[in-house]
Design a protein around this motif. Structure first.
Motif, mmCIF file in Angstrom:
data_model
loop_
_atom_site.group_PDB
_atom_site.id
_atom_site.type_symbol
_atom_site.label_atom_id
_atom_site.label_comp_id
_atom_site.label_asym_id
_atom_site.label_seq_id
_atom_site.Cartn_x
_atom_site.Cartn_y
_atom_site.Cartn_z
ATOM 1 N N SER A 1 -2.817 4.762 -3.222
ATOM 2 C CA SER A 1 -3.901 5.527 -2.618
ATOM 3 C C SER A 1 -3.463 6.965 -2.379
ATOM 4 C CB SER A 1 -4.312 4.889 -1.285
ATOM 5 O OG SER A 1 -5.380 5.601 -0.704
ATOM 6 N N LEU B 1 -9.601 -0.846 3.846
ATOM 7 C CA LEU B 1 -8.896 -1.949 3.213
ATOM 8 C C LEU B 1 -8.585 -2.929 4.337
ATOM 9 C CD1 LEU B 1 -6.316 -2.051 0.504
ATOM 10 C CD2 LEU B 1 -5.717 -3.135 2.657
ATOM 11 N N LEU C 1 -6.033 -0.158 -7.421
ATOM 12 C CA LEU C 1 -5.549 -1.447 -6.961
ATOM 13 C C LEU C 1 -5.190 -2.260 -8.188
ATOM 14 C CD1 LEU C 1 -6.833 -3.754 -4.237
ATOM 15 C CD2 LEU C 1 -6.790 -4.641 -6.560
ATOM 16 N N VAL D 1 -8.148 3.860 3.244
ATOM 17 C CA VAL D 1 -7.694 4.294 1.924
ATOM 18 C C VAL D 1 -8.678 5.359 1.439
ATOM 19 C CG1 VAL D 1 -6.424 2.223 1.198
ATOM 20 C CG2 VAL D 1 -8.861 2.354 0.759
ATOM 21 N N THR E 1 -7.093 -10.066 0.934
ATOM 22 C CA THR E 1 -7.291 -8.616 0.945
ATOM 23 C C THR E 1 -8.712 -8.321 0.498
ATOM 24 O OG1 THR E 1 -4.979 -8.235 0.317
ATOM 25 C CG2 THR E 1 -6.494 -6.398 0.018
ATOM 26 N N VAL F 1 0.871 -1.164 0.000
ATOM 27 C CA VAL F 1 0.000 0.000 0.000
ATOM 28 C C VAL F 1 0.913 1.219 0.000
ATOM 29 C CG1 VAL F 1 -1.815 1.257 1.222
ATOM 30 C CG2 VAL F 1 -1.784 -1.260 1.264
ATOM 31 N N SER G 1 -3.485 6.888 3.235
ATOM 32 C CA SER G 1 -3.769 5.635 3.921
ATOM 33 C C SER G 1 -3.165 5.702 5.315
ATOM 34 C CB SER G 1 -3.172 4.456 3.142
ATOM 35 O OG SER G 1 -3.418 3.234 3.816
ATOM 36 N N ALA H 1 -10.905 -4.824 -0.502
ATOM 37 C CA ALA H 1 -10.727 -3.399 -0.771
ATOM 38 C C ALA H 1 -12.034 -2.791 -1.291
ATOM 39 C CB ALA H 1 -9.610 -3.191 -1.793
ATOM 40 N N VAL I 1 -1.591 -1.308 -4.018
ATOM 41 C CA VAL I 1 -2.610 -0.285 -3.819
ATOM 42 C C VAL I 1 -1.904 1.062 -3.852
ATOM 43 C CG1 VAL I 1 -4.290 0.697 -2.217
ATOM 44 C CG2 VAL I 1 -4.092 -1.793 -2.457
#
Length: 138
Positions: free
Chosen positions: A81, A52, A70, A65, A25, A10, A84, A27, A79
């Motif tokens: 973002s 997430l 992704l 996030v 995971t 991430v 986060s 999301a 990811v």
């Protein structure tokens, strides 16, 4: 039989938030929640603001996030973002203050008494509520 894992990364413009081997995971995808296990088919999707979640060594973990993308491929989930945070990084009093400010801006925008941008205020409220929710996970 050992669980199959893959690398989850991430990343925000400021830092690498997470780089770890995980089993699962979940999301907040643009069309709804996306669940990913090892050997998932290649995928690229936009993310919405949300939680997430990931599982490492059978333990569920959460991150915030605030949109982004992704990508799944080559035994890795990446990811990207805008922002986060881990639960331990969230300052709950700051998040509560942000929630109150956003609610006030939304009311001002609805009354037309202020030059408030309703969409920005609503996004700020969503982010504050997300941070408050995820902070309780730690």
């Amino acid at each position: 039989m050992a669980n199959k894992t893959y690398r989850l990364e991430v990343v925000t413009p400021e830092r690498l938030v997470l780089s770890d081997d995980v089993e699962f995971t979940s999301a907040p995808g643009a069309e709804g929640s996306i669940g990913i296990l090892a050997d998932h088919a290649p995928l690229l999707t936009a993310l919405q603001i949300g939680v997430l979640e990931y599982t490492k060594d059978g333990q569920n973990q959460k991150l915030t996030v605030t949109g982004g993308f992704l990508e799944v491929g080559d035994g890795k989930v990446t990811v990207l973002s805008n922002a986060s945070e881990r639960p331990v990084e969230i300052d709950i009093s700051r998040a509560e203050a942000a929630r109150r400010r956003a609610e006030a801006r939304i009311e001002e925008a609805k009354r037309g008494t202020e030059d408030a941008d309703l969409a920005r205020a609503e996004f700020a409220l969503k982010r504050a509520l997300l941070r408050i929710d995820v902070s309780k996970f730690d």
